[in-house]
Write a protein that holds these residues in place. Structure first.
Motif, PDB file in Angstrom:
ATOM      1  N   HIS A 141      12.607   2.845  -5.187  1.00 51.25           N
ATOM      2  CA  HIS A 141      12.476   1.806  -4.156  1.00 51.25           C
ATOM      3  C   HIS A 141      11.025   1.339  -4.072  1.00 51.25           C
ATOM      4  CE1 HIS A 141      12.803  -0.472  -0.475  1.00 51.25           C
ATOM      5  NE2 HIS A 141      11.805   0.242   0.003  1.00 51.25           N
ATOM      6  N   ALA A 142      10.094   2.287  -4.144  1.00 49.67           N
ATOM      7  CA  ALA A 142       8.672   1.914  -4.134  1.00 49.67           C
ATOM      8  C   ALA A 142       8.382   0.963  -5.289  1.00 49.67           C
ATOM      9  CB  ALA A 142       7.794   3.163  -4.222  1.00 49.67           C
ATOM     10  N   ARG A 143       8.940   1.257  -6.456  1.00 53.15           N
ATOM     11  CA  ARG A 143       8.716   0.386  -7.616  1.00 53.15           C
ATOM     12  C   ARG A 143       9.406  -0.959  -7.418  1.00 53.15           C
ATOM     13  NH1 ARG A 143       7.363  -2.707 -10.565  1.00 53.15           N
ATOM     14  NH2 ARG A 143       6.622  -2.543 -12.695  1.00 53.15           N
ATOM     15  N   ASP A 144      10.554  -0.973  -6.753  1.00 58.44           N
ATOM     16  CA  ASP A 144      11.232  -2.238  -6.414  1.00 58.44           C
ATOM     17  C   ASP A 144      10.327  -3.113  -5.554  1.00 58.44           C
ATOM     18  OD1 ASP A 144      13.573  -1.361  -7.685  1.00 58.44           O
ATOM     19  OD2 ASP A 144      14.574  -0.812  -5.809  1.00 58.44           O
ATOM     20  N   ASP A 158       0.831  -1.200   0.000  1.00 59.13           N
ATOM     21  CA  ASP A 158       0.000   0.000   0.000  1.00 59.13           C
ATOM     22  C   ASP A 158       0.869   1.256   0.000  1.00 59.13           C
ATOM     23  OD1 ASP A 158      -2.555   1.484   0.303  1.00 59.13           O
ATOM     24  OD2 ASP A 158      -1.713   1.972   2.274  1.00 59.13           O
ATOM     25  N   ARG A 159       1.878   1.263   0.835  1.00 57.85           N
ATOM     26  CA  ARG A 159       2.768   2.435   0.893  1.00 57.85           C
ATOM     27  C   ARG A 159       3.484   2.628  -0.440  1.00 57.85           C
ATOM     28  NH1 ARG A 159       7.331   4.459   4.998  1.00 57.85           N
ATOM     29  NH2 ARG A 159       7.605   6.470   3.963  1.00 57.85           N
ATOM     30  N   ALA A 160       3.954   1.553  -1.042  1.00 59.05           N
ATOM     31  CA  ALA A 160       4.648   1.655  -2.322  1.00 59.05           C
ATOM     32  C   ALA A 160       3.726   2.235  -3.391  1.00 59.05           C
ATOM     33  CB  ALA A 160       5.172   0.290  -2.752  1.00 59.05           C
ATOM     34  N   LEU A 161       2.482   1.773  -3.440  1.00 59.80           N
ATOM     35  CA  LEU A 161       1.516   2.315  -4.406  1.00 59.80           C
ATOM     36  C   LEU A 161       1.239   3.794  -4.148  1.00 59.80           C
ATOM     37  CD1 LEU A 161      -1.223  -0.403  -4.972  1.00 59.80           C
ATOM     38  CD2 LEU A 161       0.131   0.750  -6.715  1.00 59.80           C
ATOM     39  N   ARG A 162       1.068   4.164  -2.892  1.00 61.75           N
ATOM     40  CA  ARG A 162       0.806   5.573  -2.563  1.00 61.75           C
ATOM     41  C   ARG A 162       1.989   6.457  -2.936  1.00 61.75           C
ATOM     42  NH1 ARG A 162       0.550   6.361   2.646  1.00 61.75           N
ATOM     43  NH2 ARG A 162       0.819   4.230   3.341  1.00 61.75           N
ATOM     44  N   GLU A 163       3.208   6.002  -2.659  1.00 58.44           N
ATOM     45  CA  GLU A 163       4.400   6.788  -2.985  1.00 58.44           C
ATOM     46  C   GLU A 163       4.587   6.910  -4.493  1.00 58.44           C
ATOM     47  OE1 GLU A 163       6.235   8.493  -0.890  1.00 58.44           O
ATOM     48  OE2 GLU A 163       5.370   7.691   0.952  1.00 58.44           O
ATOM     49  N   TYR A 164       4.322   5.837  -5.204  1.00 56.59           N
ATOM     50  CA  TYR A 164       4.442   5.846  -6.668  1.00 56.59           C
ATOM     51  C   TYR A 164       3.439   6.842  -7.263  1.00 56.59           C
ATOM     52  CZ  TYR A 164       5.765   3.461 -11.074  1.00 56.59           C
ATOM     53  OH  TYR A 164       6.253   3.140 -12.318  1.00 56.59           O
ATOM     54  N   ARG A 165       2.184   6.776  -6.810  1.00 53.12           N
ATOM     55  CA  ARG A 165       1.160   7.716  -7.287  1.00 53.12           C
ATOM     56  C   ARG A 165       1.525   9.162  -6.938  1.00 53.12           C
ATOM     57  NH1 ARG A 165      -3.025   4.244  -4.887  1.00 53.12           N
ATOM     58  NH2 ARG A 165      -3.647   2.805  -6.511  1.00 53.12           N
ATOM     59  N   ALA A 166       1.980   9.390  -5.709  1.00 55.31           N
ATOM     60  CA  ALA A 166       2.323  10.742  -5.261  1.00 55.31           C
ATOM     61  C   ALA A 166       3.450  11.329  -6.108  1.00 55.31           C
ATOM     62  CB  ALA A 166       2.710  10.725  -3.785  1.00 55.31           C
ATOM     63  N   PHE A 167       4.428  10.526  -6.443  1.00 56.28           N
ATOM     64  CA  PHE A 167       5.537  11.002  -7.272  1.00 56.28           C
ATOM     65  C   PHE A 167       5.030  11.444  -8.646  1.00 56.28           C
ATOM     66  CE2 PHE A 167       8.765  10.064 -10.529  1.00 56.28           C
ATOM     67  CZ  PHE A 167       9.766  10.935 -10.115  1.00 56.28           C
ATOM     68  N   LEU A 168       4.073  10.731  -9.189  1.00 53.73           N
ATOM     69  CA  LEU A 168       3.563  11.000 -10.530  1.00 53.73           C
ATOM     70  C   LEU A 168       2.427  12.016 -10.546  1.00 53.73           C
ATOM     71  CD1 LEU A 168       3.548   7.295 -11.698  1.00 53.73           C
ATOM     72  CD2 LEU A 168       5.240   9.054 -12.297  1.00 53.73           C
ATOM     73  N   ARG A 169       1.954  12.425  -9.405  1.00 54.75           N
ATOM     74  CA  ARG A 169       0.788  13.297  -9.312  1.00 54.75           C
ATOM     75  C   ARG A 169       0.981  14.677  -9.934  1.00 54.75           C
ATOM     76  NH1 ARG A 169      -1.024  12.663  -4.019  1.00 54.75           N
ATOM     77  NH2 ARG A 169      -1.924  10.755  -4.824  1.00 54.75           N
ATOM     78  N   PRO A 170       2.087  15.361  -9.780  1.00 58.49           N
ATOM     79  CA  PRO A 170       2.164  16.697 -10.363  1.00 58.49           C
ATOM     80  C   PRO A 170       1.838  16.651 -11.862  1.00 58.49           C
ATOM     81  CG  PRO A 170       4.135  16.250  -9.088  1.00 58.49           C
ATOM     82  CD  PRO A 170       3.344  14.974  -9.155  1.00 58.49           C
ATOM     83  N   THR A 171       0.869  17.446 -12.246  1.00 61.67           N
ATOM     84  CA  THR A 171       0.493  17.474 -13.656  1.00 61.67           C
ATOM     85  C   THR A 171       1.436  18.387 -14.414  1.00 61.67           C
ATOM     86  OG1 THR A 171      -1.048  19.268 -13.240  1.00 61.67           O
ATOM     87  CG2 THR A 171      -1.932  17.022 -13.159  1.00 61.67           C
ATOM     88  N   GLY A 172       1.414  18.274 -15.689  1.00 62.08           N
ATOM     89  CA  GLY A 172       2.261  19.104 -16.532  1.00 62.08           C
ATOM     90  C   GLY A 172       3.125  18.247 -17.431  1.00 62.08           C
ATOM     91  N   ARG A 173       4.004  18.924 -18.117  1.00 65.98           N
ATOM     92  CA  ARG A 173       4.853  18.233 -19.070  1.00 65.98           C
ATOM     93  C   ARG A 173       6.317  18.218 -18.642  1.00 65.98           C
ATOM     94  NH1 ARG A 173       2.693  17.129 -23.715  1.00 65.98           N
ATOM     95  NH2 ARG A 173       4.465  17.658 -25.041  1.00 65.98           N
ATOM     96  N   ARG A 215       0.464  -0.887 -13.990  1.00 67.73           N
ATOM     97  CA  ARG A 215       0.767  -0.664 -15.406  1.00 67.73           C
ATOM     98  C   ARG A 215       0.533   0.782 -15.856  1.00 67.73           C
ATOM     99  NH1 ARG A 215      -1.609  -5.133 -18.511  1.00 67.73           N
ATOM    100  NH2 ARG A 215       0.224  -6.253 -17.823  1.00 67.73           N
ATOM    101  N   PRO A 216      -0.621   1.407 -15.534  1.00 67.23           N
ATOM    102  CA  PRO A 216      -0.811   2.805 -15.949  1.00 67.23           C
ATOM    103  C   PRO A 216       0.188   3.759 -15.289  1.00 67.23           C
ATOM    104  CG  PRO A 216      -2.885   1.875 -15.130  1.00 67.23           C
ATOM    105  CD  PRO A 216      -1.820   0.853 -14.906  1.00 67.23           C
ATOM    106  N   LEU A 217       0.565   3.462 -14.046  1.00 68.36           N
ATOM    107  CA  LEU A 217       1.568   4.286 -13.367  1.00 68.36           C
ATOM    108  C   LEU A 217       2.918   4.151 -14.055  1.00 68.36           C
ATOM    109  CD1 LEU A 217       0.604   3.490  -9.665  1.00 68.36           C
ATOM    110  CD2 LEU A 217      -0.008   5.518 -10.991  1.00 68.36           C
ATOM    111  N   ASP A 218       3.258   2.938 -14.468  1.00 70.61           N
ATOM    112  CA  ASP A 218       4.514   2.714 -15.191  1.00 70.61           C
ATOM    113  C   ASP A 218       4.550   3.534 -16.483  1.00 70.61           C
ATOM    114  OD1 ASP A 218       5.462   0.937 -13.277  1.00 70.61           O
ATOM    115  OD2 ASP A 218       4.975  -0.856 -14.452  1.00 70.61           O
ATOM    116  N   ALA A 219       3.425   3.587 -17.181  1.00 67.94           N
ATOM    117  CA  ALA A 219       3.367   4.343 -18.438  1.00 67.94           C
ATOM    118  C   ALA A 219       3.630   5.824 -18.187  1.00 67.94           C
ATOM    119  CB  ALA A 219       2.017   4.138 -19.116  1.00 67.94           C
TER     120      ALA A 219
END
Length: 116
Positions: free
Chosen positions: A53-56, A16-31, A78-82
């Protein structure tokens, strides 16, 4: 699976923590590109400062889960990886700098000094 794992980084709640950290890292919108931050400490808590590490952790969980729960987690990861691939830049020197350069998410440019 977390409770039965003998791995230091796989403890109850780690997925759960790994998923939350992965999402949080990717959250800022923009290019603008995102750069994983190198964790200053390798303890269970601080190691999640580095999204790699979260992805590990997610990778390790995926390898140990039975087929049905694995498929469910894959649908979430998978969508987070993309997005991660789209928002990070390749590191041409990852093979020399990364201790796990065989993992595609570790072959991306990071901020700070690389360990390993």
């Amino acid at each position: 699976m977390e409770r039965l794992s003998g791995d230091y980084y796989l403890y109850p709640g780690a997925t759960d923590r790994a998923l939350r950290e992965y999402r949080a890292f990717l959250r800022p919108t923009g290019r603008r590109p995102l750069y994983p931050r190198v964790a200053q400490c390798s303890c269970r808590g601080c190691s999640f400062d580095d999204v790699r590490h979260a992805r590990d952790v997610l990778d390790q969980v995926l390898r140990q889960l039975p087929p049905r729960p694995r498929a469910e987690l894959v649908r979430r990861v998978r969508p987070l990886d993309a997005v991660y691939l789209e928002r990070t830049l390749p590191d041409p020197f990852a093979r020399q700098r990364q201790y796990r350069a065989d993992l595609w998410w570790r072959r991306r440019l990071a901020s700070g000094a690389e360990g390993g």
